[in-house]
Design a protein around this motif. Structure first.
Motif, PDB file in Angstrom:
ATOM      1  N   PHE A  86     -16.507  -1.605 106.132  1.00 10.77           N
ATOM      2  CA  PHE A  86     -16.597  -0.714 104.976  1.00 10.77           C
ATOM      3  C   PHE A  86     -15.556  -1.066 103.923  1.00 10.77           C
ATOM      4  CE2 PHE A  86     -18.239   1.586 108.608  1.00 10.77           C
ATOM      5  CZ  PHE A  86     -19.317   2.305 108.104  1.00 10.77           C
ATOM      6  N   SER A  87     -15.820  -0.604 102.714  1.00 10.98           N
ATOM      7  CA  SER A  87     -14.842  -0.646 101.636  1.00 10.98           C
ATOM      8  C   SER A  87     -14.338   0.772 101.407  1.00 10.98           C
ATOM      9  CB  SER A  87     -15.490  -1.176 100.350  1.00 10.98           C
ATOM     10  OG  SER A  87     -14.634  -0.998  99.238  1.00 10.98           O
ATOM     11  N   ASP A  88     -13.040   0.944 101.475  1.00 10.94           N
ATOM     12  CA  ASP A  88     -12.440   2.260 101.236  1.00 10.94           C
ATOM     13  C   ASP A  88     -12.343   2.470  99.730  1.00 10.94           C
ATOM     14  OD1 ASP A  88     -10.961   4.549 101.012  1.00 10.94           O
ATOM     15  OD2 ASP A  88      -9.331   3.908 102.337  1.00 10.94           O
ATOM     16  N   GLU A  89     -13.340   3.142  99.173  1.00 13.28           N
ATOM     17  CA  GLU A  89     -13.422   3.334  97.727  1.00 13.28           C
ATOM     18  C   GLU A  89     -12.362   4.295  97.207  1.00 13.28           C
ATOM     19  OE1 GLU A  89     -16.554   1.676  95.945  1.00 13.28           O
ATOM     20  OE2 GLU A  89     -15.626   0.634  97.647  1.00 13.28           O
ATOM     21  N   GLY A  90     -11.737   5.023  98.096  1.00 11.05           N
ATOM     22  CA  GLY A  90     -10.737   5.997  97.674  1.00 11.05           C
ATOM     23  C   GLY A  90      -9.305   5.536  97.896  1.00 11.05           C
ATOM     24  N   THR A  91      -9.124   4.282  98.300  1.00 13.65           N
ATOM     25  CA  THR A  91      -7.771   3.826  98.602  1.00 13.65           C
ATOM     26  C   THR A  91      -6.873   3.868  97.367  1.00 13.65           C
ATOM     27  OG1 THR A  91      -6.459   2.027  99.539  1.00 13.65           O
ATOM     28  CG2 THR A  91      -8.329   1.388  98.167  1.00 13.65           C
TER      29      THR A  91
END
Length: 209
Positions: A109-114
């Motif tokens: 996954f890509s952590d879009e909220g990082t």
């Protein structure tokens, strides 16, 4: 800049040629130390703003794997319905997933909220987070292949459904579902090319000046 030998350059070219998307796996378990070495490639990968947005979920439980297979089969049926005639027949004959056989399965996954990286480089192109994950995936793929492991990227999935089924945070975006294991056979030619689905273009044909 460090210069690498011609022999190393040739080996790297061979590695890229033999990388291949694997869908046919042996049932042998993967050596955990070997897998850990290959996964170490993620720590070497580039990322926008040094955000390192990749999040890896190892899918081991029979329940979660069954949900992933059901997801693939439903998505694959929808995809097949979009073809007709000879193309539909050829599509139906393709093996497009090793999910039933692969001993190791990873949802990436890509952590879009990082907040890591403080948004550097993605103010105008937020998709750079996912591009960073893809870059890391390719390094892992090459590292795995160099160690004799095969990797298959399953993209025929309902990503929102899989995200819910794996119970990951809502701001994680699925980039890849990977099957990892020892390949049944080796070959430098892509299976889709060998079976006549499509032909590979050469680099020079794609270069525009």
């Amino acid at each position: 800049m460090r210069a690498f030998s011609r022999g190393f350059q040739d080996d790297l070219t061979d590695l890229m040629r033999w990388r291949r998307d694997v869908r046919r796996f042996r049932s042998d378990p993967v050596d955990e130390a070997l897998l850990a070495e290959a996964l170490g490639a993620f720590s070497l990968a580039p990322s926008v703003g040094l955000s390192e947005p990749w999040r890896l979920v190892r899918v081991d439980s029979a329940e979660k794997r069954a949900l992933a297979v059901e997801n693939f089969e439903a998505a694959n049926a929808r995809a097949l319905a979009g073809y007709s005639g000879d193309t539909a027949e050829r599509y139906a004959g393709l093996k497009l997933s090793g999910m039933r056989e692969a001993p190791v399965q990873l949802a990436v996954f890509s952590d879009e909220g990082t907040t890591k990286g403080a948004g550097l480089g993605r103010q105008t192109m937020p998709e750079m987070l996912r591009y960073s994950v893809v870059s890391a995936l390719m390094l892992f793929w090459l590292a795995a292949r160099a160690r004799g492991l095969g990797v298959g990227w399953v993209s025929i999935l309902d990503d929102a459904r899989l995200t819910r089924d794996l119970e990951v945070p809502e701001d994680w975006a699925l980039v890849a579902y990977l099957c990892v294991g020892l390949p049944e056979e080796d070959g430098e030619q892509p299976e889709l090319e060998r079976l006549g689905w499509e032909q590979r273009e050469t680099t020079l044909d794609l270069l525009i000046r």
